[in-house]
Design an enzyme around this catalytic site. Structure first.
Site, PDB file in Angstrom:
ATOM      1  CE1 TYR A   1      -4.174   4.052  -0.700  1.00 49.58           C
ATOM      2  CE2 TYR A   1      -5.314   4.863   1.235  1.00 49.58           C
ATOM      3  CZ  TYR A   1      -5.357   4.255   0.001  1.00 49.58           C
ATOM      4  OH  TYR A   1      -6.558   3.864  -0.512  1.00 49.58           O
ATOM      5  CB  SER A   2       2.138   6.846   4.743  1.00 46.23           C
ATOM      6  OG  SER A   2       1.008   6.296   5.341  1.00 46.23           O
TER       7      SER A   2
ATOM      8  CD  GLN B   1      -2.602   1.134   2.694  1.00 47.19           C
ATOM      9  OE1 GLN B   1      -2.241   0.440   3.638  1.00 47.19           O
ATOM     10  NE2 GLN B   1      -3.711   1.848   2.714  1.00 47.19           N
TER      11      GLN B   1
ATOM     12  CD  GLU C   1      -3.228   9.631  19.184  1.00 46.03           C
ATOM     13  OE1 GLU C   1      -3.046   9.084  18.079  1.00 46.03           O
ATOM     14  OE2 GLU C   1      -2.666   9.232  20.218  1.00 46.03           O
TER      15      GLU C   1
ATOM     16  CB  SER D   1       3.524  -3.052   5.606  1.00 46.60           C
ATOM     17  OG  SER D   1       3.280  -2.104   6.600  1.00 46.60           O
TER      18      SER D   1
ATOM     19  CD  GLU E   1      -5.702   0.496   6.442  1.00 50.17           C
ATOM     20  OE1 GLU E   1      -6.105   1.633   6.149  1.00 50.17           O
ATOM     21  OE2 GLU E   1      -4.504   0.194   6.482  1.00 50.17           O
TER      22      GLU E   1
HETATM   23  C1  LIG Z   1       3.937  -0.422  11.491  1.00 50.28           C
HETATM   24  C2  LIG Z   1       3.355   0.519  10.483  1.00 50.28           C
HETATM   25  C3  LIG Z   1       2.989   0.038   9.232  1.00 50.28           C
HETATM   26  C4  LIG Z   1       2.478   0.923   8.278  1.00 50.28           C
HETATM   27  N1  LIG Z   1       2.193   0.441   7.022  1.00 50.28           N
HETATM   28  C5  LIG Z   1       1.807   1.317   6.057  1.00 50.28           C
HETATM   29  C6  LIG Z   1       1.619   0.868   4.704  1.00 50.28           C
HETATM   30  O1  LIG Z   1       1.802  -0.311   4.390  1.00 50.28           O
HETATM   31  N2  LIG Z   1       1.274   1.788   3.778  1.00 50.28           N
HETATM   32  C7  LIG Z   1       1.065   3.093   4.063  1.00 50.28           C
HETATM   33  O2  LIG Z   1       0.705   3.862   3.174  1.00 50.28           O
HETATM   34  N3  LIG Z   1       1.243   3.562   5.342  1.00 50.28           N
HETATM   35  C8  LIG Z   1       1.611   2.695   6.329  1.00 50.28           C
HETATM   36  N4  LIG Z   1       1.822   3.153   7.615  1.00 50.28           N
HETATM   37  C9  LIG Z   1       1.705   4.584   7.878  1.00 50.28           C
HETATM   38  C10 LIG Z   1       0.529   4.971   8.757  1.00 50.28           C
HETATM   39  O3  LIG Z   1      -0.662   4.938   8.026  1.00 50.28           O
HETATM   40  C11 LIG Z   1       0.837   6.355   9.313  1.00 50.28           C
HETATM   41  O4  LIG Z   1       1.933   6.218  10.189  1.00 50.28           O
HETATM   42  C12 LIG Z   1      -0.324   6.956  10.059  1.00 50.28           C
HETATM   43  O5  LIG Z   1      -1.355   7.291   9.179  1.00 50.28           O
HETATM   44  C13 LIG Z   1       0.104   8.225  10.848  1.00 50.28           C
HETATM   45  O6  LIG Z   1       0.758   9.118  10.027  1.00 50.28           O
HETATM   46  P1  LIG Z   1       2.182   9.738  10.432  1.00 50.28           P
HETATM   47  O7  LIG Z   1       3.075   8.590  10.801  1.00 50.28           O
HETATM   48  O8  LIG Z   1       2.613  10.615   9.336  1.00 50.28           O
HETATM   49  O9  LIG Z   1       1.904  10.542  11.761  1.00 50.28           O
HETATM   50  P2  LIG Z   1       1.258  11.986  11.847  1.00 50.28           P
HETATM   51  O10 LIG Z   1       0.046  12.049  10.987  1.00 50.28           O
HETATM   52  O11 LIG Z   1       2.316  13.007  11.625  1.00 50.28           O
HETATM   53  O12 LIG Z   1       0.783  12.011  13.360  1.00 50.28           O
HETATM   54  C14 LIG Z   1       1.684  12.297  14.432  1.00 50.28           C
HETATM   55  C15 LIG Z   1       0.844  12.372  15.717  1.00 50.28           C
HETATM   56  O13 LIG Z   1      -0.106  13.450  15.627  1.00 50.28           O
HETATM   57  C16 LIG Z   1      -1.423  12.962  15.845  1.00 50.28           C
HETATM   58  N5  LIG Z   1      -2.373  13.660  14.975  1.00 50.28           N
HETATM   59  C17 LIG Z   1      -2.226  13.924  13.660  1.00 50.28           C
HETATM   60  N6  LIG Z   1      -3.322  14.544  13.180  1.00 50.28           N
HETATM   61  C18 LIG Z   1      -4.192  14.673  14.215  1.00 50.28           C
HETATM   62  C19 LIG Z   1      -5.500  15.226  14.348  1.00 50.28           C
HETATM   63  N7  LIG Z   1      -6.136  15.757  13.310  1.00 50.28           N
HETATM   64  N8  LIG Z   1      -6.088  15.163  15.571  1.00 50.28           N
HETATM   65  C20 LIG Z   1      -5.456  14.608  16.635  1.00 50.28           C
HETATM   66  N9  LIG Z   1      -4.205  14.092  16.562  1.00 50.28           N
HETATM   67  C21 LIG Z   1      -3.581  14.104  15.375  1.00 50.28           C
HETATM   68  C22 LIG Z   1      -1.374  11.503  15.478  1.00 50.28           C
HETATM   69  O14 LIG Z   1      -2.398  10.766  16.117  1.00 50.28           O
HETATM   70  C23 LIG Z   1       0.006  11.103  15.960  1.00 50.28           C
HETATM   71  O15 LIG Z   1      -0.017  10.815  17.333  1.00 50.28           O
HETATM   72  C24 LIG Z   1       2.308   2.289   8.592  1.00 50.28           C
HETATM   73  C25 LIG Z   1       2.672   2.750   9.859  1.00 50.28           C
HETATM   74  C26 LIG Z   1       3.190   1.896  10.792  1.00 50.28           C
HETATM   75  C27 LIG Z   1       3.599   2.443  12.127  1.00 50.28           C
END
Ligand SMILES: Cc1cc2nc3c(=O)[nH]c(=O)nc-3n(C[C@H](O)[C@H](O)[C@H](O)COP(=O)(O)OP(=O)(O)OC[C@H]3O[C@@H](n4cnc5c(N)ncnc54)[C@H](O)[C@@H]3O)c2cc1C
Length: 401
Positions: A129-130, A127, A388, A162, A247
């Protein structure tokens, strides 16, 4: 809602149990118990194949595309028994995520090309996305796709991808319109990209448990046929949201947490060498465990209530966020409790347990893989949309705040 299982459901449960008993090899189970994320790729594929041959690989798909036609309750029973049996978790990217997007929005050619290999497990997906700077705020993604004849030329970076190092294909969100006058969501397209295309570069990220299943994926002038776009250009956000809705299904993890409670009880009941007593004799410890057991029962009932509503033809939307939050908080709490109960034994278990081919372990069985699982699942409250953000969703869409 009829939460009680009727005789037909119980008969179905017996059938599922009998299948797992007959077909799930002991060593798969052992690997899944030790360190669930370290099940070998060839074993995962073999188990995928066994479920495919049984016709049980895609319970959530419509029958016309290879689904089982089970009722929501049967699906729940299947998932519960699956977790209880310690069957290896299969990657959700193909069957759980991109498959439903393809059969819902794909062209006849895309369906013909992709659905069968997804079901059989021949082709695996990841995937995209991120991105750095686009996680919770996914619409800010910057990977660009510029039209050039019958192709898009893709440049940019994905992160936390992943299993990208094993995947044959990636489904990726890309920016096809950067007009600042438009909403960011209106300039995104959904592409299916063959990972063997020149210009796709996968680099590992090693996670806190020492394992490699996360990656960065870089795209440099990657040519992707326009025919690989899902649906309309710049409408990718619609398909992306549809996918994210899928998901969060099956995320409560009730069966898995029940098994964990059994493990913790086993460890806590064992005599300790230091003072001769057992941790189980400590009422404060038992109270902590019972708190999780009670929460788990509440979660199971909430899950069943939603299933009942689904069975009655009602759609489950934002309420699924409750399952995600409660399921992951219980899972993380129980992992922590198991590590606490094991005390000093946690490290030797890990050294041994990560050597998956080793037959010898330090200490009693119930501690295997505990620390690995504890560390790895810290991420459960982040992936699939952080807890969150799930709380925000509940506040806005369920409570109307
Ligand atoms: C083990 C693992 C596997 C993953 N696998 C994939 C994958 O296969 N493909 C893929 O595309 N992505 C994947 N991800 C990414 C995952 O979807 C993102 O980590 C997640 O969406 C959070 O984004 P970020 O890491 O950029 O954190 P951020 O969005 O920067 O968030 C940082 C902190 O701020 C908080 N926050 C952010 N916005 C808000 C809000 N509006 N209100 C309150 N709090 C908020 C969050 O809750 C978090 O605590 C994976 C992540 C992990 C840890």
């Amino acid at each position: 809602m009829d939460a009680a299982f009727n005789p037909a459901d119980e008969a179905f449960r017996d059938e599922v149990r009998a299948f797992f008993k007959a077909k799930l090899p002991e060593h798969f189970k052992r690997q899944a118990q030790l360190a669930p994320s370290y099940v070998k790729k060839e074993d995962t594929r073999a188990w995928h194949r066994a479920l495919y041959e049984q016709g049980w690989i895609a319970p959530r798909w419509p029958v016309e595309y290879g689904g089982t036609g089970w009722t929501p309750t049967q699906k729940h029973i299947y998932e519960e028994e699956y977790q209880r049996a310690y069957a290896p978790r299969l990657s959700s990217f193909g069957i759980g995520l991109v498959g439903p997007v393809i059969f819902t929005f794909g062209t006849p050619e895309q369906k013909a090309q992709h659905l069968k290999p997804i079901l059989s497990g021949e082709i695996t997906w990841c995937q995209g996305y991120s991105e750095p700077g686009a996680g919770s705020d996914l619409a800010s993604l910057k990977t660009r796709a510029v039209r050039d004849g019958d192709d898009y030329v893709v440049n940019g970076q994905k992160i936390w991808t992943s299993h990208a190092h094993h995947a044959d294909w990636i489904f990726a969100l890309v920016r096809t319109d950067s007009d600042p006058a438009k909403k960011r969501q209106e300039g995104i397209s959904f592409l299916l990209i063959d990972m063997k295309t020149p210009g796709v570069d996968v680099r590992p990220i090693i996670s806190i448990d020492g394992g490699h299943y996360l990656n960065e994926v870089f795209f440099t002038d990657v040519r992707v046929p326009v025919a690989n776009r899902i649906g309309e250009e710049n409408k990718g956000w619609t398909y992306a949201k549809f996918l994210l809705g899928n998901e969060r299904t099956g995320i409560a993890g009730v069966g898995k947490s029940r098994r964990k409670i059994e493990k913790i009880v086993g460890v806590a009941r064992a005599e300790r060498s230091d003072d001769g007593g057992a941790l189980w004799d400590d009422p404060a410890f038992r109270a902590r465990l019972m708190e999780y057991a009670t929460k788990l029962t509440a979660l199971e009932n909430t899950n069943l209530r939603m299933l009942g509503r689904e069975a009655a033809g009602k759609k489950i939307g934002a309420e699924a966020s409750m399952l995600k939050i409660a399921g992951t908080e219980i899972e993380q709490g129980l992992n922590e409790l198991l590590v606490f109960a094991l005390g000093n034994y946690v490290q030797p278990y890990e050294r041994e347990s990560l050597r998956l081919d080793a037959n010898e372990f330090v200490g009693p069985d119930h501690g295997r893989g505990a620390m690995t699982e504890h560390l790895l699942r810290r991420a459960a409250s982040i992936y699939g949309g952080t807890n969150e953000v799930q709380r925000d969703i509940i506040a806005k869409r369920v409570l109307g705040l």
